[in-house]
Design an enzyme around this catalytic site. Structure first.
Site, short mmCIF file in Angstrom:
data_model
loop_
_atom_site.label_atom_id
_atom_site.label_comp_id
_atom_site.label_asym_id
_atom_site.label_seq_id
_atom_site.Cartn_x
_atom_site.Cartn_y
_atom_site.Cartn_z
N HIS A 149 -1.21 -1.29 -4.34
CA HIS A 149 -2.49 -0.98 -3.67
C HIS A 149 -2.56 0.52 -3.37
O HIS A 149 -1.66 1.08 -2.74
CB HIS A 149 -2.57 -1.80 -2.39
CG HIS A 149 -3.86 -1.71 -1.65
ND1 HIS A 149 -4.98 -2.45 -1.99
CD2 HIS A 149 -4.23 -0.97 -0.58
CE1 HIS A 149 -5.96 -2.18 -1.16
NE2 HIS A 149 -5.53 -1.27 -0.29
N HIS A 158 -8.43 0.98 -3.83
CA HIS A 158 -9.33 0.70 -2.70
C HIS A 158 -10.01 2.01 -2.31
O HIS A 158 -9.39 2.89 -1.73
CB HIS A 158 -8.47 0.14 -1.55
CG HIS A 158 -9.24 -0.12 -0.30
ND1 HIS A 158 -8.61 -0.42 0.91
CD2 HIS A 158 -10.57 -0.17 -0.03
CE1 HIS A 158 -9.52 -0.62 1.85
NE2 HIS A 158 -10.73 -0.47 1.31
N MET A 175 -9.07 7.83 0.32
CA MET A 175 -9.87 8.15 1.52
C MET A 175 -10.45 9.55 1.38
O MET A 175 -9.77 10.45 0.88
CB MET A 175 -8.99 8.08 2.76
CG MET A 175 -8.29 6.75 2.95
SD MET A 175 -7.41 6.70 4.51
CE MET A 175 -6.56 5.12 4.34
N MET A 221 -12.18 4.17 -0.09
CA MET A 221 -12.80 4.33 1.22
C MET A 221 -13.51 5.68 1.18
O MET A 221 -13.10 6.66 1.83
CB MET A 221 -11.72 4.27 2.31
CG MET A 221 -11.22 2.84 2.51
SD MET A 221 -9.62 2.74 3.32
CE MET A 221 -8.57 2.94 1.88
N SER A 274 0.85 -1.19 0.00
CA SER A 274 0.00 0.00 0.00
C SER A 274 0.89 1.24 0.00
O SER A 274 1.67 1.45 0.94
CB SER A 274 -0.90 0.02 1.24
OG SER A 274 -1.42 1.33 1.39
N ASP A 334 -4.78 3.50 -1.72
CA ASP A 334 -5.84 3.75 -0.74
C ASP A 334 -6.43 5.15 -0.90
O ASP A 334 -5.79 6.15 -0.57
CB ASP A 334 -5.28 3.60 0.67
CG ASP A 334 -5.09 2.14 1.04
OD1 ASP A 334 -6.06 1.36 0.90
OD2 ASP A 334 -3.98 1.76 1.46
N MET A 338 -11.17 -6.53 5.51
CA MET A 338 -10.40 -5.58 6.31
C MET A 338 -10.05 -6.23 7.64
O MET A 338 -10.93 -6.72 8.36
CB MET A 338 -11.20 -4.30 6.57
CG MET A 338 -11.53 -3.46 5.35
SD MET A 338 -10.12 -2.93 4.36
CE MET A 338 -9.15 -2.00 5.57
N GLY A 380 -8.78 3.48 7.45
CA GLY A 380 -8.50 4.90 7.67
C GLY A 380 -7.03 5.21 7.85
O GLY A 380 -6.58 6.28 7.47
N PHE A 381 -6.29 4.26 8.42
CA PHE A 381 -4.89 4.54 8.73
C PHE A 381 -4.04 3.30 8.54
O PHE A 381 -4.51 2.18 8.76
CB PHE A 381 -4.76 5.02 10.19
CG PHE A 381 -5.59 6.23 10.48
CD1 PHE A 381 -5.12 7.50 10.17
CD2 PHE A 381 -6.86 6.09 11.03
CE1 PHE A 381 -5.91 8.62 10.41
CE2 PHE A 381 -7.66 7.21 11.28
CZ PHE A 381 -7.18 8.48 10.96
N GLY A 382 -2.78 3.53 8.16
CA GLY A 382 -1.81 2.44 8.13
C GLY A 382 -1.26 2.20 9.54
O GLY A 382 -1.52 2.99 10.46
N GLY A 383 -0.57 1.09 9.70
CA GLY A 383 0.14 0.84 10.94
C GLY A 383 -0.71 0.42 12.12
O GLY A 383 -0.28 0.50 13.27
N ASP A 390 -6.47 -6.78 4.10
CA ASP A 390 -5.94 -5.41 4.19
C ASP A 390 -5.92 -4.95 5.64
O ASP A 390 -6.97 -4.76 6.25
CB ASP A 390 -6.82 -4.48 3.33
CG ASP A 390 -6.20 -3.12 3.14
OD1 ASP A 390 -5.11 -2.86 3.67
OD2 ASP A 390 -6.85 -2.30 2.44
N GLY A 391 -4.69 -4.76 6.15
CA GLY A 391 -4.53 -4.20 7.49
C GLY A 391 -3.71 -5.08 8.41
O GLY A 391 -4.08 -6.23 8.67
N GLY A 392 -2.57 -4.57 8.85
CA GLY A 392 -1.76 -5.29 9.83
C GLY A 392 -1.13 -6.58 9.32
O GLY A 392 -0.79 -7.46 10.11
N GLY A 421 1.28 -2.27 4.08
CA GLY A 421 1.83 -0.92 4.00
C GLY A 421 3.07 -0.80 4.83
O GLY A 421 4.20 -0.88 4.34
N SER A 422 2.88 -0.65 6.14
CA SER A 422 4.04 -0.41 7.01
C SER A 422 5.04 -1.57 6.97
O SER A 422 6.25 -1.34 7.00
CB SER A 422 3.57 -0.13 8.45
OG SER A 422 2.49 -0.92 8.80
C1 DX5 Z 1 -6.21 1.02 5.80
C2 DX5 Z 1 -5.76 0.82 4.37
C3 DX5 Z 1 -4.64 -0.15 4.24
C4 DX5 Z 1 -3.40 0.25 4.97
C5 DX5 Z 1 -2.64 -0.96 5.35
O1 DX5 Z 1 -7.31 1.82 5.84
O2 DX5 Z 1 -6.82 0.37 3.57
O3 DX5 Z 1 -4.37 -0.47 2.89
O4 DX5 Z 1 -2.57 1.11 4.24
O5 DX5 Z 1 -1.56 -0.52 6.12
P1 DX5 Z 1 -0.80 -1.50 7.12
O6 DX5 Z 1 -0.26 -2.63 6.31
O7 DX5 Z 1 0.27 -0.61 7.66
O8 DX5 Z 1 -1.78 -1.96 8.15
ZN ZN Z 2 -6.41 -0.55 1.50
#
Ligand code: DX5
Ligand code: ZN
Length: 229
Positions: free
Chosen positions: A37, A70, A41, A72, A12, A39, A141, A146-149, A176-178, A198-199
């Site tokens: 990917h 993606h 928002m 959002m 991401s 994102d 999800m 909404g946020f990475g990490g 998607d996520g973590g 992402g992270s």
């Molecule tokens: C969250 C995003 C994800 C996010 C994943 O709202 O849709 O794509 O960037 O980030 P990580 O891998 O850091 O959880």
């Molecule tokens: Zn995403």
């Protein structure tokens, strides 16, 4: 885009350097990313704001693999043509983003893109039961969007239910996520094939040190495939 169930790593770019998207995309692809990917928002459906169709269109020439967008955002329908024009390969809308997801998926395919549907952690697998023939990808999800990490939320029961529901249909299950080398095996074993990260991909690297991205991608892939690096 051909269909298979091999593990695909989709970094991401939410975790990339926002002043340098072109080089960041080139770096992750050179280092083994299967998809990119993106994102989107809107500060309304989710409490964060990223970029819109003009930025996504500017990313397009840099993406040589698959541009996985993606959304959002709510509403979705007024923007579908703009994302088709921007060159999205896959366009994913949230089932929670409006009352007419069935129509939205038809419109995404009608505009020439693969249609994805995303489920927030609180939404059950059954929400897509009547959408399977309109869907190319289901995004589960594993954080609230909404946020990475953020910390991974275990959705393996939902992933298994979706995998059973899908049967032989050519529908990807994306997580998607973590996602990192610890959580990737759990979701892969449950039936996921596209892992957004992402992270865990961007940590420790930069466009001047892209090898770190490569090592992170290899570690996630190896873990998902059951081969600890
Ligand atoms: C969250 C995003 C994800 C996010 C994943 O709202 O849709 O794509 O960037 O980030 P990580 O891998 O850091 O959880
Ligand atoms: Zn995403």
């Amino acid at each position: 885009m051909s269909f298979d169930r091999q593990i695909k790593i989709a970094p991401s770019i939410l975790s990339a350097d926002f002043a340098n998207f072109g080089q960041e995309i080139q770096a992750i692809e050179t280092q083994g990313a299967d998809w990119v990917h993106v994102d989107v928002m809107d500060g309304h459906f989710v409490p964060n704001l990223t970029f819109g169709p003009m930025a996504v269109k500017a990313f397009r020439p840099h993406v040589k693999t698959v541009m996985d967008v993606h959304l959002m955002i709510a509403p979705v329908d007024p923007y579908i043509d703009a994302y088709a024009d921007a060159g999205a390969d896959v366009l994913t809308a949230h089932v929670e983003a409006g009352p007419h997801i069935h129509r939205t998926l038809q419109a995404i395919r009608g505009a020439g893109m693969k249609a994805g549907v995303a489920l927030n952690p609180g939404t059950p697998a059954e929400a897509v039961a009547h959408l399977l023939d309109l869907t190319d990808l289901i995004c589960v999800m594993t954080v609230n969007p909404g946020f990475g990490g953020q910390k991974f939320i275990d959705m393996t029961g939902k992933i298994r239910a979706l995998r059973d529901m899908i049967g032989d249909r050519p529908i990807h299950i994306e997580i998607d996520g973590g996602v990192d080398p610890k959580t990737a095996p759990l979701v892969a074993e449950a039936g996921a094939d596209v892992l957004v990260a992402g992270s865990a991909v961007f940590k420790g690297g930069s466009v001047d040190n892209p090898e770190a991205y490569g090592e992170n991608i290899r570690n996630i892939r190896a873990a998902a495939n059951g081969v600890w690096a």
